[in-house]
Scaffold this motif. Structure first.
Motif, mmCIF file in Angstrom:
data_model
loop_
_atom_site.group_PDB
_atom_site.id
_atom_site.type_symbol
_atom_site.label_atom_id
_atom_site.label_comp_id
_atom_site.label_asym_id
_atom_site.label_seq_id
_atom_site.Cartn_x
_atom_site.Cartn_y
_atom_site.Cartn_z
ATOM 1 N N ASP A 94 -24.089 -42.503 -7.862
ATOM 2 C CA ASP A 94 -23.862 -43.253 -6.630
ATOM 3 C C ASP A 94 -24.149 -44.724 -6.823
ATOM 4 O OD1 ASP A 94 -23.140 -42.422 -3.938
ATOM 5 O OD2 ASP A 94 -24.428 -40.692 -4.419
ATOM 6 N N PHE A 95 -23.145 -45.539 -6.659
ATOM 7 C CA PHE A 95 -23.348 -46.986 -6.756
ATOM 8 C C PHE A 95 -22.811 -47.630 -5.478
ATOM 9 C CE2 PHE A 95 -22.749 -45.691 -11.300
ATOM 10 C CZ PHE A 95 -24.025 -45.996 -11.759
ATOM 11 N N GLY A 96 -23.538 -47.510 -4.404
ATOM 12 C CA GLY A 96 -23.094 -48.116 -3.146
ATOM 13 C C GLY A 96 -21.747 -47.568 -2.717
ATOM 14 N N ALA A 97 -20.775 -48.447 -2.578
ATOM 15 C CA ALA A 97 -19.454 -48.031 -2.113
ATOM 16 C C ALA A 97 -18.648 -47.310 -3.189
ATOM 17 C CB ALA A 97 -18.681 -49.246 -1.610
ATOM 18 N N PHE A 98 -19.183 -47.275 -4.409
ATOM 19 C CA PHE A 98 -18.484 -46.594 -5.518
ATOM 20 C C PHE A 98 -19.234 -45.304 -5.880
ATOM 21 C CE2 PHE A 98 -17.409 -51.039 -5.981
ATOM 22 C CZ PHE A 98 -16.140 -51.083 -6.541
ATOM 23 N N LYS A 99 -18.513 -44.189 -5.889
ATOM 24 C CA LYS A 99 -19.067 -42.950 -6.460
ATOM 25 C C LYS A 99 -18.352 -42.709 -7.775
ATOM 26 C CE LYS A 99 -20.317 -40.396 -2.287
ATOM 27 N NZ LYS A 99 -21.391 -41.363 -2.100
ATOM 28 N N VAL A 100 -19.111 -42.401 -8.822
ATOM 29 C CA VAL A 100 -18.522 -42.317 -10.155
ATOM 30 C C VAL A 100 -18.799 -40.941 -10.757
ATOM 31 C CG1 VAL A 100 -18.600 -43.255 -12.498
ATOM 32 C CG2 VAL A 100 -18.786 -44.803 -10.527
ATOM 33 N N GLU A 101 -17.745 -40.249 -11.154
ATOM 34 C CA GLU A 101 -17.888 -38.964 -11.844
ATOM 35 C C GLU A 101 -17.436 -39.121 -13.290
ATOM 36 O OE1 GLU A 101 -16.316 -35.539 -9.529
ATOM 37 O OE2 GLU A 101 -15.980 -37.043 -7.981
ATOM 38 N N PRO A 102 -18.370 -39.021 -14.244
ATOM 39 C CA PRO A 102 -17.987 -39.097 -15.655
ATOM 40 C C PRO A 102 -17.429 -37.748 -16.119
ATOM 41 C CG PRO A 102 -20.359 -39.519 -15.291
ATOM 42 C CD PRO A 102 -19.824 -38.886 -14.061
ATOM 43 N N ILE A 103 -16.344 -37.791 -16.856
ATOM 44 C CA ILE A 103 -15.670 -36.563 -17.309
ATOM 45 C C ILE A 103 -15.368 -36.725 -18.800
ATOM 46 C CG2 ILE A 103 -13.630 -35.097 -16.987
ATOM 47 C CD1 ILE A 103 -13.343 -36.731 -14.227
ATOM 48 N N LEU A 104 -15.717 -35.704 -19.588
ATOM 49 C CA LEU A 104 -15.447 -35.821 -21.024
ATOM 50 C C LEU A 104 -13.944 -35.853 -21.286
ATOM 51 C CD1 LEU A 104 -16.637 -35.977 -23.876
ATOM 52 C CD2 LEU A 104 -16.521 -33.469 -23.961
ATOM 53 N N GLY A 105 -13.503 -36.930 -21.888
ATOM 54 C CA GLY A 105 -12.099 -37.064 -22.265
ATOM 55 C C GLY A 105 -11.956 -36.877 -23.772
ATOM 56 N N ARG A 106 -10.940 -37.456 -24.343
ATOM 57 C CA ARG A 106 -10.770 -37.357 -25.783
ATOM 58 C C ARG A 106 -10.088 -38.621 -26.287
ATOM 59 N NH1 ARG A 106 -10.969 -33.152 -29.548
ATOM 60 N NH2 ARG A 106 -9.874 -33.729 -31.447
ATOM 61 N N HIS A 107 -10.590 -39.093 -27.419
ATOM 62 C CA HIS A 107 -10.029 -40.304 -27.991
ATOM 63 C C HIS A 107 -8.621 -40.049 -28.523
ATOM 64 C CE1 HIS A 107 -9.707 -43.877 -30.570
ATOM 65 N NE2 HIS A 107 -10.634 -44.388 -29.785
#
Ligand code: ZN
Length: 358
Positions: A175-188
């Protein structure tokens, strides 16, 4: 036609004017307007222009933040760097600004960045994080990345309190104020070796060699990134960013294949995203980059597709974006595609978003 195809853009804080001007202009996306930063006539007679949407100064280097609480300004600053400014907050995506004398200038230096709340690093290669530590320390921003990335930040004296290490394997929300951030494992990305070798040989044969000074400069920049091979499989994080009003942004800074983690994240939200900021794969040939872009677009189902990582050093090739745009629109005619020069803002009225059914 140019207006129609370049559709996306400046919404600004001028909500009152939006409805009328939107009707007056032929484009697909109801949230967007042509960007007046690059045209003299704004179409907003008697309305003050929002500098956040009409100037090329980053908010993080002292430029304006959007005047209206519903305006999101997105600026691309080379490779997979973006600046998001919204509701008085600044989020930087990747941090690779001082690229060296072999690169076209971005128009600012890392040292010019005085203000940022959050820095999200997609992966630890130097061309994604080489300025993250210095900018993070100067601005006091919280920096998010995979463990491989954050270990490198710790080694560069970033305050551990300012670091969030994420694997992207478990559903989680920061939670960053007005921004909610969900990290998701991607791939290079993993461009075919035959192709990389062939283009590498052609570029070496046709462009000036780097000077000794440039090689030294490059080594210093490279040393501020991670060279561990695990970056490809466990160090590349996609970020699903949701604003407080439901407006969604998917950010992915490398053009690899979509992972099951990304698929389940999209299933979980049961939705599409409003904007996708996605790296073009490094395979040069459109026969290779187009299928990958389609894979990304089919997964995230964005209303607006904005490519990244398509620019290059002077002795390299920019990756063409128009063939991607065409392929995307051949499949989904309503998708708006947008690509701007360094620092040129693209503004959205986030009140018009998918989750609110516009
Ligand atoms: Zn990389």
């Amino acid at each position: 036609m140019r207006t129609a195809t370049n559709a996306v853009i400046a919404l600004t804080g001028l909500l009152g004017a939006l409805a009328t001007t939107a009707q007056a202009r032929p484009f697909n996306d109801p949230r967007s307007e042509r960007i007046p930063a690059i045209e003299a006539d704004t179409g907003f007679a008697n309305q003050p222009r929002d500098p956040a949407c009409h100037t090329s100064t980053l908010a993080s280097t002292g430029g304006a933040l959007p005047a209206s609480p519903s305006t999101l300004a997105i600026r691309w600053t080379g490779f997979a760097n973006f600046e998001l400014s919204y509701k008085g907050q600044i989020v930087l995506l990747d941090a690779y600004f001082d690229r060296g004398s072999n690169f076209p200038s971005l128009g600012f230096k890392a040292a010019d960045i005085k203000r940022a709340n959050v820095i999200l690093i997609g992966h630890g290669h130097h061309d994604h994080m080489s300025d993250a530590a210095s900018v993070g320390i100067r601005t006091g921003a919280t920096i998010v990345g995979a463990p491989l990335t954050t270990d490198k930040l710790l080694a560069q004296s970033v305050d551990p309190q300012k670091i969030r290490s994420v694997s992207g394997r478990e559903p989680m929300t920061l939670d960053f104020g007005a921004f909610k951030v969900e990290p998701i494992l991607g791939r290079h990305g993993d461009p075919p070796k035959t192709l990389v070798d062939a283009f590498g040989a052609a570029l070496r044969a046709t462009t000036p060699k780097l000077t000794d000074e440039q090689l030294t400069e490059f080594a210093a920049i490279r040393s501020r990134g991670v060279q561990d091979p695990r970056v490809r499989t466990e160090g590349t994080i996609a970020y699903l960013i949701t604003l407080d009003n439901g407006f969604r942004i998917m950010y992915r800074d490398s053009g690899g294949t979509v992972t099951d983690f990304e698929k389940s994240a999209m299933e979980r939200i049961g939705d599409r995203v409003d904007v996708a900021l996605v790296a073009v794969s490094a395979s040069y040939l459109n026969t290779e980059t187009v299928p990958r872009a389609l894979e990304h677009v089919r997964t995230y189902r964005p209303d607006v597709y904005i490519p990244a990582h398509h620019d290059a050093a002077y002795n390299n090739l920019w990756r063409a974006t128009e063939p991607l745009f065409q392929a995307v629109k051949d499949e989904s005619p309503n998708i708006v595609t947008a690509s701007r020069g360094y620092r040129e803002p693209i503004c959205f009225n986030t009140e018009h978003n998918i989750s609110r059914k516009r």
